[in-house]
Every structure is written in C-alpha cells, then in structure tokens.
Design an enzyme around this catalytic site. Structure first.
Site, mmCIF file in Angstrom:
data_model
loop_
_atom_site.group_PDB
_atom_site.id
_atom_site.type_symbol
_atom_site.label_atom_id
_atom_site.label_comp_id
_atom_site.label_asym_id
_atom_site.label_seq_id
_atom_site.Cartn_x
_atom_site.Cartn_y
_atom_site.Cartn_z
ATOM 1 N N LYS A 1 28.718 6.197 52.564
ATOM 2 C CA LYS A 1 29.206 6.443 53.923
ATOM 3 C C LYS A 1 28.610 7.722 54.110
ATOM 4 O O LYS A 1 29.142 7.829 55.041
ATOM 5 C CB LYS A 1 30.331 5.522 53.874
ATOM 6 C CG LYS A 1 30.463 4.326 52.934
ATOM 7 C CD LYS A 1 32.280 3.894 53.100
ATOM 8 C CE LYS A 1 32.267 2.400 52.946
ATOM 9 N NZ LYS A 1 32.431 2.128 51.456
ATOM 10 N N HIS B 1 39.152 0.421 54.422
ATOM 11 C CA HIS B 1 38.439 0.123 55.501
ATOM 12 C C HIS B 1 38.823 -1.037 56.298
ATOM 13 O O HIS B 1 39.209 -1.698 55.603
ATOM 14 C CB HIS B 1 37.688 0.222 54.532
ATOM 15 C CG HIS B 1 36.661 1.361 53.905
ATOM 16 N ND1 HIS B 1 36.471 2.522 53.863
ATOM 17 C CD2 HIS B 1 36.405 1.635 52.461
ATOM 18 C CE1 HIS B 1 35.782 3.410 54.049
ATOM 19 N NE2 HIS B 1 36.141 3.405 52.459
ATOM 20 N N CYS C 1 61.176 21.555 43.268
ATOM 21 C CA CYS C 1 59.929 22.053 43.660
ATOM 22 C C CYS C 1 60.123 22.604 45.411
ATOM 23 O O CYS C 1 60.728 21.541 45.914
ATOM 24 C CB CYS C 1 59.055 20.395 44.015
ATOM 25 S SG CYS C 1 57.894 21.227 44.865
ATOM 26 N N ILE D 1 41.109 5.663 51.564
ATOM 27 C CA ILE D 1 40.974 5.050 53.020
ATOM 28 C C ILE D 1 41.145 3.232 52.655
ATOM 29 O O ILE D 1 40.051 2.565 52.182
ATOM 30 C CB ILE D 1 39.883 4.746 53.578
ATOM 31 C CG1 ILE D 1 39.169 6.162 54.208
ATOM 32 C CG2 ILE D 1 39.467 4.440 54.940
ATOM 33 C CD1 ILE D 1 37.799 6.591 54.139
ATOM 34 N N CYS E 1 52.026 25.678 46.250
ATOM 35 C CA CYS E 1 51.899 26.575 45.332
ATOM 36 C C CYS E 1 51.277 26.106 43.686
ATOM 37 O O CYS E 1 51.296 26.094 42.977
ATOM 38 C CB CYS E 1 52.808 27.484 44.976
ATOM 39 S SG CYS E 1 54.427 26.481 43.708
#
Ligand SMILES: Cc1cc2nc3c(=O)[nH]c(=O)nc-3n(C[C@H](O)[C@H](O)[C@H](O)COP(=O)(O)OP(=O)(O)OC[C@H]3O[C@@H](n4cnc5c(N)ncnc54)[C@H](O)[C@@H]3O)c2cc1C
Length: 482
Positions: free
Chosen positions: A252, A50, A403, A48, A440
């Site tokens: 938090k 913030h 992938c 995050i 996977c």
C-alpha cells in the site's frame, strides 16, 4: 478444566473470535502469552478500517474486508469503539498511476465497496490543501474509517469475558497434544487445559503453533516490518482524509493517517525480516518513510514528532488469509497469515469462523443471556464542562490530575485498573487511559501511575511493572516520609 474451545492469542483476531463464540452456549478459554491483550500487530498498525478497494477480487481478504468495514458500524454501537469517519484519498501523480487508480476503482466495484468516486486535481486540493501539488487525480473512498485498534481489541475481549469467556494472560502455549476427545493444551505455567476445538490466532507465531499439531503446515509466516512517525495531536487537521499513494507491487506504500485522538501517523514502510518480534526502528526505514511521505503532502510537520514505532505484519507464504480447519488435525482451526487488512476484517473473521467452519460441524445453541453491549469508561478528558463539574462534586479525586498532557485523572486510572481485563501495568494504563501518550510521553505521569497501581493492587511500588514480567521501573524509594 475441559473447554469446548481454546483460543490461542488475544490480538484483535482472537478477541473478535472469542466475542463471536460467546454468542453461543459454549465454554471457552483465551490464552495470551503477553501480560495484556493486544500487544503485537494489533497494537502497532495504521488503525485504518479499509474500504476494501485493494484486495484481489475473490480472495478471503476482499470478502472479509468489505464485511468487516460494515461491521465496525455495529461495533461502535455495541461495544463503544471510537470511529473517525475520515474517508480516504488515493493519490495519483503520474499517467501510469492514474491508470492504476482507474483499475482500483473497478476493483472497488468488483469487491462490493459501496461508495467510491474519482476527483480531479482542483477538487482534491480544495478538500485537502496540504496534498502535494503534483496530484493529478484522486480515488475518493468515503467508507474508509480510522479506529483505535487497542480499544477494539480490549472492548471485544472485555465483552467476551463479561459473557463468560475465561482469559489467562502472561501464559504461553508451549505444546499441544491430540487426544481422542480433542486436544490437551500445555502452557509455560505447567497447566494442561483440555478442549474439543483449538483456534490458532497467534498472529506472527501462528506457524509455530501449527507445527505443534501438523507435520507440514500449509503456511509459513514471513514477517514484514512497518515503521512509523507519530506527530503530536496539536497538528490535528493537517489532513482530514487518510492519504494513500497509488499502491505498487510492494504494497500500500507510505500513508498519512489522521488518528482518532488527533495525532498523525506517517508510515509504514514494508521490509521482510526473520524475527516476528523485532520491533526496533531503523534509520534507513524511517528515512524512507519520511522521503516517501513527502511525495504525498507538503509541509509535513516533522518537527512535531513525539515518537516512532514499528509493527510486524504476519504475512505468509499463502498470500491470502489462511482461515481453515487443519488438514491433519480435525477441530484445529488456523487463522494464519492475517496481515493487512486484518484489523478491518477481524469482526468478519469472527463470524466466518463460526458460520463457515464451526457451524458446518456443530449445532450450537444460542446464548440467550449474551449481552452485546460494553460500556467504555467515560474519562474526564471526554466530559463536557458540566459533566466535569458534576463528576468533581460526586468524587473530588477528579481534581487529582495524574497526566497533564492528556488530562487523565485519578478516578480514570482507578477505573481502568479494576476492569474485566485490568490495566495493572504502566503501559497497560497508557493504552487504556492515554496517561503517557501525550507530548511528554510519560515524563510527568509515570510515577503517579506506578503509585496508583501499587495502591489499588496491593503491590509494592518496586513490584509494579512497566509491561512485561521483570520490567519493574523503580528499584526503591529515595524520599520516603517517616
Ligand atoms: C505495520 C502494520 C500496519 C497495518 N495496518 C493495518 C490497517 O491500517 N488496517 C488493517 O485492517 N490492518 C492493518 N494491519 C494488519 C493488522 O494489524 C493485523 O492483521 C491484525 O492486528 C492481526 O491480529 P492478530 O490478532 O491476528 O495478531 P496479533 O495482534 O499479533 O495477536 C496474536 C497474539 O498471539 C499471541 N501469541 C503468540 N504465540 C502465543 C503462544 N504460544 N501462546 C499464547 N499466545 C501467543 C501474541 O502474543 C499476540 O498477542 C497492519 C499491520 C501492521 C504490522
């Protein structure tokens, strides 16, 4: 080789300082004991950016959080880091929490957060239908964003290297000697590097580095673990905002955070531990995270969890960030106790170190050749249909899907292997390309990645490592074509 600056640690803080340094006409070396950048706190966190509503007004955390948040907009343009402009809801469910929320709104104002507002229950539930129905009031923090911390660190390091930074990975700093000209920095590889300045950006190990030059360091690291569930990206849209509970004295609290690639992060808890490197998950920790998160939202799809992980915060006895020149060793700069909001603050920490510490002692000339831009690899899964067709016509290897879950192709992986900070391990490729990050979790693609790394680097497949030295996956080949 003698450098002007040596930076110890290639997490987001070390890499951000390095990038800032390369804007000047200096020589610098960044040393990282791991096999890649960004393997510790900078990899395993909530991701995050913030807003700055939380740190104590007047603290370095408050100042650098708000500045860092704004600088992320610039990083997005310059080094192409991903930003999800989610905003955040801080949720109050009791009268006491509503009071805390009002105080945090005032704190946001005092800290210079540019936007914030209170929402009533109806408005909050309209925007986030999966919020727990007990919600009474919400503090809406629109400048909160989510990024991919790995990409921020890699991009900052790559840009610094492309502008002249030297980088040694898999090299641990084992000793530092003060000399008349500065420092001699010794490593486990037997190297001795000289420099005028040393910047200690060693995260959870920064107090150990401090002890190499100081009898009584001003801070001690008190590691604090945080555990998470990762929910598959097919649940994207479960929540649009970062959801914070109203914070308590323990921090938090457990959050629900949408990620830039669509996954949902549920966590973290907050438990002190002795070892800054212990990243094992615990049954108690995950049970706590699960229970607490269900106070924030209902119907969390825990049946879609694809993995769990732990990050360790480099909290310290100093409480605030400890960013200061050593009192015992001039020209030795500590970046200690950089726990949350260190990811958000990192670009501002880079500036602070230059402007408030180094430039107060030195006149550095601008690096006129500094190029602030770094292009990220435009991967197959980010391309439009038209771009995919063109890419395939230009290079048929785009038809080789390495992938399947994340649609990563052969040229994507090959490009990552050949960058300024090469992805030459299986985990390195996973972090860069997402091969292995999907449903996977590498079951299909890992062996494809091993073979590509071997081919591109000239190693045998048995020499390709998962991550660390000696973490080879294959012992030998069982089906070798004659
Ligand atoms: C659970 C958790 C959640 C968090 N959530 C957020 C969030 O949402 N937003 C936010 O802003 N911040 C968050 N943070 C904080 C943020 O992740 C950290 O502040 C930041 O990543 C610290 O970066 P760093 O570079 O100082 O440390 P690190 O990433 O730990 O890097 C330090 C590096 O130094 C290297 N090193 C150590 N010793 C040596 C040595 N002797 N020689 C060479 N190299 C060495 C290490 O290998 C490591 O790579 C969170 C942290 C955690 C753990």
């Amino acid at each position: 080789m003698k450098y002007d600056f040596i930076i110890i640690g290639a997490g987001v803080v070390g890499a951000s300082v390095a990038r800032e340094l390369m804007k000047y006409d200096v020589t610098a070396l960044m040393i990282e004991r791991e096999n890649d950048v960004c393997n510790h706190a900078s990899l395993a966190n909530s991701a995050i950016v913030h807003s700055g509503h939380d740190p104590v007004p007047g603290s370095l955390k408050a100042k650098l959080n708000v500045e860092g948040n704004a600088l992320y907009e610039q990083l997005e343009k310059e080094i192409e880091i991903p930003l999800l402009r989610s905003g955040a809801f801080m949720v109050a469910q009791t009268d006491e929490e509503v009071e805390t929320l009002m105080n945090l709104r005032d704190r946001a104002k005092e800290n210079g957060v540019p936007e914030y507002r209170l929402l009533d229950r109806e408005e909050a539930l309209k925007q986030e239908p999966n919020l727990h129905p007990d919600v009474k009031m919400v503090l809406d923090l629109p400048t909160t964003k989510v990024t991919y911390p790995w990409e921020v660190t890699l991009a900052s390091a790559e840009n610094a290297i492309d502008n002249g930074l030297d980088f040694k990975k898999a090299t641990e700093v084992t000793g530092i000697e003060k000399t008349n000209e500065g420092f001699k920095v010794k490593t486990n590889k037997g190297d001795v590097f000289k420099s005028r300045y040393v910047i200690n950006a060693a995260g959870g190990f920064s107090d150990k580095i401090a002890k190499m030059v100081e009898k009584t360091p001003e801070f001690e690291i008190t590691p604090r673990r945080g555990e998470y569930f990762v929910i598959d990206r097919h649940m994207e849209g479960f929540v649009d905002h970062v959801l914070y509970p109203t914070p308590s004295s323990k921090g938090k609290g457990v959050l629900i955070t949408p990620q830039v690639h669509g996954e949902l992060l549920i966590g973290p808890n907050s438990e002190f531990q002795d070892d800054p490197e212990n990243v094992d998950n615990t049954k108690a920790g995950l049970s706590f995270v699960r229970k607490e998160s269900m106070r924030l939202a209902h119907n969390i799809p825990f049946n879609k969890v694809i993995r769990t992980f732990t990050g360790v915060r480099a909290s310290s006895t100093h409480k605030d960030f400890y960013i200061s020149e050593s009192k015992e060793a001039p020209n030795f700069i500590h970046l200690g106790g950089i726990d949350s909001p260190g990811l958000t603050a990192a670009p501002a920490i880079g500036r602070y170190v230059l402007e408030e510490i180094i430039m107060k002692k030195e006149t550095l000339l601008e690096n006129k050749d500094f190029n602030p831009y770094r292009k990220k690899i435009h991967q197959f899964h980010d391309m439009s249909e038209k771009e995919k067709q063109e890419a395939f016509r230009f290079d048929p290897r785009y038809g080789n899907l390495i992938c399947k879950c994340e649609k990563v192709t052969e040229p994507d992986v090959v490009h990552h292997i050949n960058r300024s900070v090469p992805g030459d391990t299986v985990k390195g490729i996973k972090k860069r390309s997402r091969a292995g990050a999907g449903l996977c979790q590498g079951g299909y693609c890992e062996h494809n990645v091993i073979h590509l790394i071997a081919r591109e680097t000239g190693k045998k497949v048995t020499e390709v490592e998962y991550y660390d030295e000696h973490s080879n996956i294959l012992k030998g080949e069982t089906k070798v074509k004659k």
